[in-house]
Design a protein around this motif. Sequence first.
Motif, PDB file in Angstrom:
ATOM      1  N   VAL A 168       1.056  -1.092   0.202  1.00 17.33           N
ATOM      2  CA  VAL A 168      -0.239   0.362   0.078  1.00 17.33           C
ATOM      3  C   VAL A 168       0.416   1.534   0.027  1.00 17.33           C
ATOM      4  N   ALA A 169       0.526   2.317  -0.200  1.00 15.76           N
ATOM      5  CA  ALA A 169       1.000   3.672  -0.473  1.00 15.76           C
ATOM      6  C   ALA A 169       0.914   4.469   0.973  1.00 15.76           C
ATOM      7  N   ILE A 239       6.682   9.761  -0.769  1.00 17.02           N
ATOM      8  CA  ILE A 239       5.918   8.969  -0.616  1.00 17.02           C
ATOM      9  C   ILE A 239       6.587   7.650  -0.532  1.00 17.02           C
ATOM     10  N   GLY A 240       5.931   6.269  -0.251  1.00 17.83           N
ATOM     11  CA  GLY A 240       6.379   4.885   0.195  1.00 17.83           C
ATOM     12  C   GLY A 240       5.215   3.825  -0.607  1.00 17.83           C
ATOM     13  N   MET A 241       5.722   2.986  -0.552  1.00 19.78           N
ATOM     14  CA  MET A 241       5.248   1.351  -0.605  1.00 19.78           C
ATOM     15  C   MET A 241       5.582   0.485   0.395  1.00 19.78           C
ATOM     16  N   VAL A 242       4.624  -0.014   1.030  1.00 19.03           N
ATOM     17  CA  VAL A 242       4.789  -0.815   2.244  1.00 19.03           C
ATOM     18  C   VAL A 242       4.084  -2.326   2.002  1.00 19.03           C
ATOM     19  N   PRO A 243       4.034  -3.176   2.579  1.00 23.81           N
ATOM     20  CA  PRO A 243       3.385  -3.993   3.290  1.00 23.81           C
ATOM     21  C   PRO A 243       2.219  -3.854   3.770  1.00 23.81           C
ATOM     22  N   ALA A 244       1.292  -4.027   3.366  1.00 21.54           N
ATOM     23  CA  ALA A 244      -0.409  -3.666   4.383  1.00 21.54           C
ATOM     24  C   ALA A 244      -0.521  -3.621   5.671  1.00 21.54           C
ATOM     25  N   PRO A 245       0.316  -5.287   5.726  1.00 20.67           N
ATOM     26  CA  PRO A 245       0.518  -5.400   7.531  1.00 20.67           C
ATOM     27  C   PRO A 245       1.498  -4.333   8.153  1.00 20.67           C
TER      28      PRO A 245
END
Length: 291
Positions: A168-169, A239-245
């Motif tokens: 997710v962003a 901005i970044g994108m990381v795993p939803a959890p």
Amino acid sequence: MELQQMRYVVAVAETGGFTRAAERCRVVQSALSHQIARLEKDLGARLFERTSRSVRLTAAGEAFLPVARQALQTVERARAEVAAATGEVRGRLVVGAISTVSAVDLARVLGEFRSRYPRVQIRLQMEMTETLVDKVRDAVLDVAFIGMVPGARNPGVAERELARNELVAVVPPGHPLAEREWTTLARVARETFVDFTAGSAARRQREDAFRAAGLDSEVAYEVTTVEFLAKLVRAGLGIGMVPAPMAAGLPGLHAVRVRPAPERTERVVWSARGPSPAALAFLSTLGVDPE
């Protein structure tokens, strides 16, 4: 050639100096230096180049180091196997993990394992996926938790998938996307990114999705941990994108779902030659059957 001499060589190579190696081995530096000098004399080659500022392996040292590690690990494994045959799990367990591991509560699992197996000496190292896989393959690590693009394979190690999740962003308060629940990959591609280092598995998880959609992205800031990624995003640098959890544990940032969403798998890996008794017990704690 003695096992203690091998331990000293490995310690110097890993700490980068004789003083730190002596501290790790709990001996005086002169004794450690003397034993390494004896070993070099027996081998007929210098293992280290010593200067006033640094210590580095020679070509002979580079050749000797993996063999020394393997010999020491074989001795440790033999002791652990004998203990396991008598019903006691003991020895060493070196665990590696990425900073974004979310499939397991690693702190809780390690705590439970230590309580159940107090004779096992536990160590933890945080690295990027590629380094972790190499260290498992080279028997530096016993077990590692990694993140990979779905479908990617890691020759030379055994592995099990633990979880699959979406990226997710994550954006700071006040960002145009902060009040939205979801957005498109094309909209996100217009932003400046804070991302993991180029070529890393963590970076590829995002870039593969962008490439499949025919999109490019600008990465202005490269990091190695999710914590620093979050700091830069909070500062409004991108901005970044990381795993939803993982996004839920980043205070002060808003998570925005993306469609189509980049995916990643979390996996646990161990040596293809088979786990040690301690590693086998640890995998069992996770509910993983290595057979």
